[in-house]
Design a protein around this motif. Sequence first.
Motif, PDB file in Angstrom:
ATOM      1  N   LEU A  64      44.210 107.003  51.831  1.00  0.00           N
ATOM      2  CA  LEU A  64      45.293 107.340  50.915  1.00  0.00           C
ATOM      3  C   LEU A  64      44.729 107.606  49.523  1.00  0.00           C
ATOM      4  N   HIS A  65      45.068 108.750  48.948  1.00  0.00           N
ATOM      5  CA  HIS A  65      44.744 109.015  47.550  1.00  0.00           C
ATOM      6  C   HIS A  65      45.977 108.779  46.692  1.00  0.00           C
ATOM      7  N   GLY A  66      47.053 109.522  46.933  1.00  0.00           N
ATOM      8  CA  GLY A  66      48.218 109.313  46.090  1.00  0.00           C
ATOM      9  C   GLY A  66      49.453 110.033  46.572  1.00  0.00           C
ATOM     10  N   LEU A  67      50.551 109.749  45.886  1.00  0.00           N
ATOM     11  CA  LEU A  67      51.840 110.398  46.112  1.00  0.00           C
ATOM     12  C   LEU A  67      52.357 110.759  44.724  1.00  0.00           C
ATOM     13  N   TRP A  68      52.364 112.065  44.424  1.00  0.00           N
ATOM     14  CA  TRP A  68      52.566 112.515  43.061  1.00  0.00           C
ATOM     15  C   TRP A  68      53.848 113.334  42.930  1.00  0.00           C
ATOM     16  N   ALA A  69      54.729 112.879  42.065  1.00  0.00           N
ATOM     17  CA  ALA A  69      55.944 113.646  41.782  1.00  0.00           C
ATOM     18  C   ALA A  69      55.583 114.906  40.999  1.00  0.00           C
ATOM     19  N   SER A  70      56.299 115.992  41.273  1.00  0.00           N
ATOM     20  CA  SER A  70      56.082 117.231  40.524  1.00  0.00           C
ATOM     21  C   SER A  70      56.638 117.090  39.105  1.00  0.00           C
ATOM     22  N   GLU A  71      56.396 118.083  38.296  1.00  0.00           N
ATOM     23  CA  GLU A  71      56.788 118.007  36.883  1.00  0.00           C
ATOM     24  C   GLU A  71      58.300 117.863  36.723  1.00  0.00           C
ATOM     25  N   PRO A  72      58.762 116.842  36.010  1.00  0.00           N
ATOM     26  CA  PRO A  72      60.188 116.725  35.726  1.00  0.00           C
ATOM     27  C   PRO A  72      60.688 117.931  34.927  1.00  0.00           C
ATOM     28  N   GLN A  73      61.910 118.330  35.203  1.00  0.00           N
ATOM     29  CA  GLN A  73      62.487 119.501  34.548  1.00  0.00           C
ATOM     30  C   GLN A  73      62.602 119.296  33.039  1.00  0.00           C
ATOM     31  N   SER A  74      62.808 118.046  32.623  1.00  0.00           N
ATOM     32  CA  SER A  74      62.936 117.780  31.187  1.00  0.00           C
ATOM     33  C   SER A  74      61.674 118.185  30.433  1.00  0.00           C
ATOM     34  N   GLU A 104      49.506  90.318  47.162  1.00  0.00           N
ATOM     35  CA  GLU A 104      48.113  90.228  47.585  1.00  0.00           C
ATOM     36  C   GLU A 104      47.887  90.933  48.915  1.00  0.00           C
ATOM     37  N   ASP A 105      48.851  90.835  49.836  1.00  0.00           N
ATOM     38  CA  ASP A 105      48.722  91.524  51.122  1.00  0.00           C
ATOM     39  C   ASP A 105      48.671  93.028  50.938  1.00  0.00           C
ATOM     40  N   LEU A 106      49.529  93.547  50.070  1.00  0.00           N
ATOM     41  CA  LEU A 106      49.547  94.984  49.830  1.00  0.00           C
ATOM     42  C   LEU A 106      48.259  95.430  49.134  1.00  0.00           C
ATOM     43  N   ARG A 107      47.799  94.651  48.187  1.00  0.00           N
ATOM     44  CA  ARG A 107      46.557  94.997  47.494  1.00  0.00           C
ATOM     45  C   ARG A 107      45.393  95.061  48.480  1.00  0.00           C
ATOM     46  N   GLN A 108      45.365  94.124  49.435  1.00  0.00           N
ATOM     47  CA  GLN A 108      44.297  94.127  50.424  1.00  0.00           C
ATOM     48  C   GLN A 108      44.396  95.337  51.341  1.00  0.00           C
ATOM     49  N   ARG A 109      45.617  95.688  51.728  1.00  0.00           N
ATOM     50  CA  ARG A 109      45.801  96.854  52.592  1.00  0.00           C
ATOM     51  C   ARG A 109      45.364  98.126  51.870  1.00  0.00           C
ATOM     52  N   LEU A 110      45.660  98.232  50.588  1.00  0.00           N
ATOM     53  CA  LEU A 110      45.223  99.394  49.815  1.00  0.00           C
ATOM     54  C   LEU A 110      43.704  99.414  49.669  1.00  0.00           C
ATOM     55  N   LYS A 111      43.100  98.238  49.545  1.00  0.00           N
ATOM     56  CA  LYS A 111      41.635  98.187  49.462  1.00  0.00           C
ATOM     57  C   LYS A 111      41.004  98.725  50.735  1.00  0.00           C
ATOM     58  N   PHE A 140      56.721 101.498  46.130  1.00  0.00           N
ATOM     59  CA  PHE A 140      56.097 102.806  46.073  1.00  0.00           C
ATOM     60  C   PHE A 140      54.843 102.855  46.949  1.00  0.00           C
ATOM     61  N   PHE A 141      53.947 101.897  46.781  1.00  0.00           N
ATOM     62  CA  PHE A 141      52.692 101.936  47.533  1.00  0.00           C
ATOM     63  C   PHE A 141      52.922 101.632  49.013  1.00  0.00           C
ATOM     64  N   THR A 142      53.931 100.829  49.337  1.00  0.00           N
ATOM     65  CA  THR A 142      54.263 100.610  50.744  1.00  0.00           C
ATOM     66  C   THR A 142      54.712 101.911  51.383  1.00  0.00           C
ATOM     67  N   THR A 143      55.548 102.667  50.678  1.00  0.00           N
ATOM     68  CA  THR A 143      55.991 103.956  51.197  1.00  0.00           C
ATOM     69  C   THR A 143      54.809 104.900  51.389  1.00  0.00           C
ATOM     70  N   ALA A 144      53.901 104.932  50.412  1.00  0.00           N
ATOM     71  CA  ALA A 144      52.726 105.792  50.537  1.00  0.00           C
ATOM     72  C   ALA A 144      51.879 105.400  51.744  1.00  0.00           C
ATOM     73  N   LEU A 145      51.747 104.110  52.009  1.00  0.00           N
ATOM     74  CA  LEU A 145      51.005 103.660  53.187  1.00  0.00           C
ATOM     75  C   LEU A 145      51.710 104.060  54.471  1.00  0.00           C
ATOM     76  N   GLN A 146      53.024 103.984  54.483  1.00  0.00           N
ATOM     77  CA  GLN A 146      53.781 104.403  55.665  1.00  0.00           C
ATOM     78  C   GLN A 146      53.576 105.889  55.937  1.00  0.00           C
ATOM     79  N   LEU A 147      53.572 106.678  54.882  1.00  0.00           N
ATOM     80  CA  LEU A 147      53.327 108.108  55.047  1.00  0.00           C
ATOM     81  C   LEU A 147      51.936 108.348  55.635  1.00  0.00           C
ATOM     82  N   ARG A 148      50.959 107.621  55.133  1.00  0.00           N
ATOM     83  CA  ARG A 148      49.605 107.781  55.677  1.00  0.00           C
ATOM     84  C   ARG A 148      49.559 107.430  57.154  1.00  0.00           C
ATOM     85  N   GLU A 149      50.166 106.301  57.537  1.00  0.00           N
ATOM     86  CA  GLU A 149      50.136 105.897  58.940  1.00  0.00           C
ATOM     87  C   GLU A 149      50.859 106.912  59.822  1.00  0.00           C
ATOM     88  N   ALA A 150      51.973 107.466  59.311  1.00  0.00           N
ATOM     89  CA  ALA A 150      52.695 108.475  60.072  1.00  0.00           C
ATOM     90  C   ALA A 150      51.857 109.732  60.253  1.00  0.00           C
TER      91      ALA A 150
END
Length: 245
Positions: A64-74, A104-111, A140-150
Motif C-alpha cells: 500500500l502506498h496511499g489513497l489520495w483525494a483529487s483536488e477540491p473544487q474550492s 497499535e494493531d493497525l500500525r503493525q499491519r501498515l508496517k 481511513f487507513f483501515t479502508t485503504a488496507l481493505q482496498l489493497r486486500e481486495a
Amino acid sequence: MMRKLLSATLLAVLAGFVQADELTPARNGDFAHYTFALAWMPGFCQAGGEDCLPDQNQSELIGLHGLWASEPQSLADKGVAVSQWWEQGCSLFPHVTMVPALSEDLRQRLKETMPQLASDLQTHEYVKHVQCFGFDANEFFTTALQLREAALDSDFGRYLQAQAGRVRNGAELKDAFAKGYNGAARGALQLRCAKDAKGRNVLTELWFTLKKDKLESFPESDSFMDTPAGERKDTCSRPFVLPEW
C-alpha cells in the motif's frame, strides 16, 4: 462487495480495527475521485530514488502506498493548478502537522504492508492526503488496507503476482486489468516505472482512479473511472521488469 472479498484470515488480522463503509470527509469534500496507489515493492525500493529501509517485509510483492483525494473544487476555483495540489496536498489548507493516532494493531499491519522509508510514510500520507479532510485516521487507513486486500484477492491481483521476475509492457498489463475487472476503463490504471541500479526499466507502482462514492464496490468495474487528462502520470512507455526481491 469489498467486504465479501475479505477472507476470514484477514478479518481476524483486522480484528479491533475501526471498520469503514464509504469514507465521508468532514470538510473539503468537494473533490471528484480518489487515486489509489499500490507499490510494486521490489521495484519501488530498488528504483526511483526511494529511501527504503533495509528491513522491508519481503513476503509481500504489492504494498500500500496511499489513497489520495483529487483536488477540491474550492481550490480549483481559486486558480490552484492540479499539479500544485498533487505536490502540496493538505498544506494548501490551514492544518496542523502531526503524527496520526493509530491503534497499535493497525500500525503493525501498515508496517507489514507499506514500504518502510527513512522518512515515515504513514505520517507523510496522513499529513499530506488525509488530515485536511477530517477523516478519522484509523478508519481511513483501515479502508485503504481493505482496498489493497481486495485488489490482491482478484484476478488482476493474482495475475500481477504471477508475473514476478518477468518482462511485460503496459498494454499487456492494461489488457489484464480490463479483463480481470470485467471491462473496467483501461484509462483508470496508470503504471509507474523507473530505472534500477542495473539500468533496467522496472515497475514501481500501480495507480487506480476510483469514483469517490464507489469505494465499497471496489474492485467491481463501476468503481473505476478514466483518469482525467491533467492527472495522467503513466511512465511505463517501454517494456519493464516486474522485479522480485
